[in-house]
Design an enzyme around this catalytic site. Structure first.
Site, PDB file in Angstrom:
ATOM      1  N   LYS A 152       0.860  -1.200   0.000  1.00 39.44           N
ATOM      2  CA  LYS A 152       0.000   0.000   0.000  1.00 39.44           C
ATOM      3  C   LYS A 152       0.888   1.239   0.000  1.00 39.44           C
ATOM      4  CE  LYS A 152      -2.341   1.783   3.756  1.00 39.44           C
ATOM      5  NZ  LYS A 152      -2.500   3.237   3.820  1.00 39.44           N
ATOM      6  N   ASP A 184      -3.422   4.269  -2.083  1.00 39.60           N
ATOM      7  CA  ASP A 184      -4.395   4.705  -1.071  1.00 39.60           C
ATOM      8  C   ASP A 184      -4.385   6.233  -0.959  1.00 39.60           C
ATOM      9  OD1 ASP A 184      -6.089   4.857   1.135  1.00 39.60           O
ATOM     10  OD2 ASP A 184      -4.533   4.310   2.575  1.00 39.60           O
ATOM     11  N   LEU A 185      -4.972   6.886  -1.984  1.00 40.90           N
ATOM     12  CA  LEU A 185      -4.986   8.362  -1.971  1.00 40.90           C
ATOM     13  C   LEU A 185      -6.381   8.911  -1.706  1.00 40.90           C
ATOM     14  CD1 LEU A 185      -2.468   9.149  -4.878  1.00 40.90           C
ATOM     15  CD2 LEU A 185      -2.039   9.038  -2.423  1.00 40.90           C
ATOM     16  N   LYS A 186      -7.358   8.034  -1.567  1.00 36.42           N
ATOM     17  CA  LYS A 186      -8.725   8.421  -1.168  1.00 36.42           C
ATOM     18  C   LYS A 186      -9.211   9.677  -1.893  1.00 36.42           C
ATOM     19  CE  LYS A 186      -8.142   6.605   3.567  1.00 36.42           C
ATOM     20  NZ  LYS A 186      -6.667   6.395   3.665  1.00 36.42           N
ATOM     21  N   ASP A 194     -13.431  14.656  -4.811  1.00 36.31           N
ATOM     22  CA  ASP A 194     -13.449  15.957  -5.481  1.00 36.31           C
ATOM     23  C   ASP A 194     -14.643  15.944  -6.442  1.00 36.31           C
ATOM     24  OD1 ASP A 194     -12.590  18.429  -6.668  1.00 36.31           O
ATOM     25  OD2 ASP A 194     -10.535  17.928  -6.109  1.00 36.31           O
ATOM     26  N   THR A 224     -12.744  15.822 -11.852  1.00 39.45           N
ATOM     27  CA  THR A 224     -11.383  15.762 -11.308  1.00 39.45           C
ATOM     28  C   THR A 224     -11.052  14.353 -10.818  1.00 39.45           C
ATOM     29  OG1 THR A 224     -11.554  18.075 -10.688  1.00 39.45           O
ATOM     30  CG2 THR A 224      -9.854  16.791  -9.566  1.00 39.45           C
ATOM     31  N   THR A 260     -12.485   4.993  10.261  1.00 38.38           N
ATOM     32  CA  THR A 260     -12.655   4.373  11.584  1.00 38.38           C
ATOM     33  C   THR A 260     -12.276   5.343  12.709  1.00 38.38           C
ATOM     34  OG1 THR A 260     -10.501   3.375  11.252  1.00 38.38           O
ATOM     35  CG2 THR A 260     -12.403   1.961  10.887  1.00 38.38           C
ATOM     36  N   ARG A 288       2.281  -1.506  11.004  1.00 37.05           N
ATOM     37  CA  ARG A 288       3.296  -1.581  12.060  1.00 37.05           C
ATOM     38  C   ARG A 288       3.592  -2.964  12.634  1.00 37.05           C
ATOM     39  NH1 ARG A 288       0.543   3.450  14.816  1.00 37.05           N
ATOM     40  NH2 ARG A 288      -1.162   2.406  13.683  1.00 37.05           N
TER      41      ARG A 288
HETATM   42  O1  C5P Z   1       0.254   0.304  11.196  1.00 31.03           O
HETATM   43  P1  C5P Z   1      -1.175  -0.106  10.977  1.00 31.03           P
HETATM   44  O2  C5P Z   1      -1.348  -1.591  10.741  1.00 31.03           O
HETATM   45  O3  C5P Z   1      -2.117   0.438  12.008  1.00 31.03           O
HETATM   46  O4  C5P Z   1      -1.516   0.602   9.589  1.00 31.03           O
HETATM   47  C1  C5P Z   1      -2.762   0.548   9.004  1.00 31.03           C
HETATM   48  C2  C5P Z   1      -2.769   1.317   7.713  1.00 31.03           C
HETATM   49  O5  C5P Z   1      -4.123   1.423   7.315  1.00 31.03           O
HETATM   50  C3  C5P Z   1      -2.250   2.749   7.835  1.00 31.03           C
HETATM   51  O6  C5P Z   1      -1.701   3.116   6.563  1.00 31.03           O
HETATM   52  C4  C5P Z   1      -3.472   3.553   8.128  1.00 31.03           C
HETATM   53  O7  C5P Z   1      -3.392   4.869   7.695  1.00 31.03           O
HETATM   54  C5  C5P Z   1      -4.523   2.787   7.306  1.00 31.03           C
HETATM   55  N1  C5P Z   1      -5.890   2.946   7.792  1.00 31.03           N
HETATM   56  C6  C5P Z   1      -6.295   2.611   9.071  1.00 31.03           C
HETATM   57  N2  C5P Z   1      -7.590   2.776   9.460  1.00 31.03           N
HETATM   58  C7  C5P Z   1      -8.470   3.271   8.595  1.00 31.03           C
HETATM   59  C8  C5P Z   1      -8.085   3.600   7.305  1.00 31.03           C
HETATM   60  C9  C5P Z   1      -6.775   3.435   6.931  1.00 31.03           C
HETATM   61  O8  C5P Z   1      -5.492   2.150   9.878  1.00 31.03           O
HETATM   62  N3  C5P Z   1      -9.715   3.395   8.965  1.00 31.03           N
END
Ligand code: C5P
Length: 238
Positions: free
Chosen positions: A34, A61-63, A66, A70, A125, A217
């Site tokens: 990602k 993942d640029l969500k 607009d 665009t 979330t 992580r």
């Molecule tokens: O490190 P971790 O496993 O928490 O990373 C989850 C990834 O998913 C991150 O890039 C975070 O920005 C993304 N994300 C999230 N919860 C969301 C949407 C995206 O943790 N609701």
């Protein structure tokens, strides 16, 4: 079940050196990465090409959110980069989502490539039902709004949604099994939870119907990233 094609590793890094170092460490078994706004903004679209050249698939993942014209243009460019998945905010509305899918399909056909999966982000979330009502004046619960937006995304031609693992089951029930569900918020039992408050284990998320898991992580900050990644694959397989 080809688990390696379901686990997406989040390259949440400020620069490409760290990202490519991790890609090299994880090796063959890690198939999809990602790329979010941090790495994309720091390195540019070349990050997608470099990952593709290393034989990896990319979830961009640029969500996008607009006006339809665009977002359609962004969808076209994302498709031409050769990403496997990209996303738009479902709250941008049906016209915007239709345009994203339409332009993406057109570009894929023009280039003779497989069309990417276009997913809708439902409700982040980080938002609670109280915040929906008090700040955004959306007068319903998170669950109801998530289902509403998932159905809207489906009716607008999107391939699926990004949502919490706690919402996977109800979205599959409401939108059908073929509607793709991609979930972050994943923590193996042995991992620290970081700032994720509501999370599921990889096995539970898959059991609930998640098609793709985004994991950051627990792998990227682990002192043995390859070991952590392979342990996750083994746990899902078992
Ligand atoms: O490190 P971790 O496993 O928490 O990373 C989850 C990834 O998913 C991150 O890039 C975070 O920005 C993304 N994300 C999230 N919860 C969301 C949407 C995206 O943790 N609701």
């Amino acid at each position: 079940m080809d688990v390696q094609k379901k686990v997406i590793i989040a390259l949440d890094f400020p620069n490409s050196d760290k990202a490519f170092a991790l890609v090299d460490i994880l090796g063959e078994k890690a198939k999809i990465y990602k790329v979010g706004s941090e790495l994309f903004t720091s390195y540019g679209p070349g990050i997608v090409k470099e990952l593709r050249d290393k034989g990896k698939d990319v979830f961009l993942d640029l969500k996008f959110h607009d006006i339809p014209n665009t977002v359609g243009a962004s969808a076209k460019v994302s498709t031409s980069l050769g990403v496997k998945i990209f996303n738009v905010h479902a709250s941008g509305g049906s016209e915007m989502m239709k345009k994203a899918k339409e332009e993406s399909l057109k570009e894929a056909v023009k280039n003779g490539q497989a069309p990417p999966l276009v997913l809708g982000v439902t409700i982040l979330t980080s938002l609670t039902s109280d915040m929906l009502v008090e700040e955004l004046k959306i007068l319903c619960s998170v669950d109801n709004q998530v289902i509403h937006l998932a159905k809207l995304a489906k009716d607008s031609g999107l391939d699926g949604v990004v949502c919490s693992p706690f919402e996977a089951k109800m979205i599959k029930e409401a939108c059908g099994n073929d509607f793709i569900v991609l979930t972050p918020g994943i923590r193996p039992l042995w991992s620290v939870t970081d700032d994720q408050k509501r999370f599921k284990t990889p096995q539970d998320a898959i059991t609930d119907g998640a098609d793709f898991l985004v994991i950051g992580r627990p792998v990227t900050k682990n002192e043995d990233p390859k070991g952590a990644f392979e342990k996750i694959l083994d746990e899902i397989n078992s």
